[in-house]
Design an enzyme around this catalytic site. Structure first.
Site, PDB file in Angstrom:
ATOM      1  CB  ALA A   5      49.757 -16.743  39.436  1.00 38.21           C
ATOM      2  NE  ARG A  17      56.526 -20.862  44.057  1.00 40.14           N
ATOM      3  CZ  ARG A  17      56.106 -19.735  44.491  1.00 40.14           C
ATOM      4  NH1 ARG A  17      54.891 -19.184  43.977  1.00 40.14           N
ATOM      5  NH2 ARG A  17      56.765 -18.841  45.502  1.00 40.14           N
ATOM      6  CG  HIS A 104      50.609 -11.769  47.907  1.00 37.63           C
ATOM      7  ND1 HIS A 104      50.808 -12.973  46.989  1.00 37.63           N
ATOM      8  CD2 HIS A 104      50.600 -12.107  49.278  1.00 37.63           C
ATOM      9  CE1 HIS A 104      50.899 -13.903  48.178  1.00 37.63           C
ATOM     10  NE2 HIS A 104      50.695 -13.420  49.356  1.00 37.63           N
ATOM     11  CB  CYS A 112      56.076   7.108  48.689  1.00 36.62           C
ATOM     12  SG  CYS A 112      58.075   7.600  49.434  1.00 36.62           S
ATOM     13  CB  CYS A 115      56.737  10.070  52.531  1.00 36.93           C
ATOM     14  SG  CYS A 115      55.652  10.243  51.013  1.00 36.93           S
ATOM     15  CB  CYS A 137      57.970   9.607  46.389  1.00 37.01           C
ATOM     16  SG  CYS A 137      56.331  10.536  47.219  1.00 37.01           S
ATOM     17  CB  CYS A 140      58.817  12.818  50.500  1.00 36.66           C
ATOM     18  SG  CYS A 140      59.264  10.955  49.976  1.00 36.66           S
ATOM     19  CB  THR A 178      47.106 -20.803  44.739  1.00 36.28           C
ATOM     20  OG1 THR A 178      48.306 -20.738  45.576  1.00 36.28           O
ATOM     21  CG2 THR A 178      45.958 -21.320  45.260  1.00 36.28           C
ATOM     22  CB  SER A 179      51.914 -23.631  43.632  1.00 40.43           C
ATOM     23  OG  SER A 179      52.566 -22.440  44.390  1.00 40.43           O
TER      24      SER A 179
END
Ligand code: NAD
Ligand code: ZN
Length: 249
Positions: A5, A17, A104, A112, A115, A137, A140, A178-179
């Site tokens: 981040a 963080r 991530h 969804c 489905c 969704c 569905c 990044t931490s």
């Protein structure tokens, strides 16, 4: 390259963080971030949709750090970008999308939970803006979520496998913003070291893996990465295009 981040804070997207991060401002901010809470509580889902609609990601532009990585890739020194970020800014800056692995997931798509159908986030957010507090969704009627990895949710096995292969195969693993406190992403650092790579960490604050790194720079990524990308390549061979990082001062 492994990013977090901190590479996007200069684009106006707060980290979790860091000193100005979401969790420093509100200790409870992560409480409702689990998949369990999302599934169980409609209020959590409605809040999540409001947060997505107002996310700084939609107006953020790539910054000097993202652009420096594009330069490194174009000069042949950067093979893969492993990112924990969900903002898509590496690709927007011009990094080859095939070389970016989003550990991530991405905020730019929905999935969804019933489905498995995926779709563009823009379409779901339009429904939120038009007054649906929790758009279902379209296939569905099930629960939609951003295609990001929540707490309590496993990473995509294929993405993680490709990330590990990239790390096992690199001469230098550059880590920025990044931490290194989220697993299994952070575990890519000791994996690289065990496989014989040199690790360079650039992060404003210390990380749990600093002692494994050949070089640690507690400096802004927006300054360090452009400096790195402006170093001219110096031929082939292991480490030679960078110089041996352990000899850097
Ligand atoms: P983190 O918030 O845990 O750590 C970010 C680190 O970057 C901090 O140690 C901070 O000191 C450092 N930092 C911030 N700005 C910097 C700068 N300009 N120069 C140098 N260092 C800087 O972030 P993380 O390790 O990526 O883990 C957080 C998780 O949250 C990730 O899984 C990610 O998916 C998610 N997240 C993503 C975004 C995004 O997509 N932009 C934003 C917030 C959180
Ligand atoms: Zn569905």
């Amino acid at each position: 390259m492994l990013t977090g981040a901190g590479v996007s804070t200069d684009s106006g997207i707060p980290d979790f963080r860091g000193p100005g991060g979401l969790w420093a401002r509100d200790a409870d901010a992560g409480r409702d971030a689990s998949l369990e809470a999302y599934l169980a509580d409609p209020e959590v889902r409605r809040l999540a949709w409001r947060t997505r609609l107002g996310s700084p990601v939609w107006t953020a532009k790539p910054n000097a750090a993202h652009k420096a990585l594009v330069e490194l890739e174009r000069s042949g020194r950067l093979r893969t970008v492993l990112t924990q970020n969900i903002d898509g800014l590496h690709q927007r800056a011009g990094s080859d999308p095939h070389r970016v692995l989003e550990l991530h997931g991405t905020l730019h798509a929905t999935v969804c939970l019933d489905c498995g159908a995926t779709g563009p986030m823009r379409e779901a957010l339009k429904r939120v803006a038009d007054g649906d507090p929790e758009p279902p969704c379209l296939r569905c009627g099930g629960i939609l979520k951003s295609a990001t990895v929540s707490f309590g949710q496993e990473l995509d096995g294929e993405v993680l496998r490709r990330a590990r292969i990239a790390v096992l195969d690199c001469d230098v693993l550059l880590v920025a913003g990044t931490s290194l406190s989220v697993q299994p992403a952070a575990g890519l650092v000791p994996l690289a070291v065990r496989a014989g790579a040199q690790v360079i960490i650039c992060n404003a604050e210390p990380t749990p893996y600093d002692s494994l790194a050949a070089v640690v720079l507690h400096e802004p990524v927006g300054e360090v990465l452009p400096d790195l990308s402006s170093v001219p390549p110096s031929g082939g061979g292991r480490f030679s295009s960078w110089g041996d990082p352990s000899t850097w001062s």
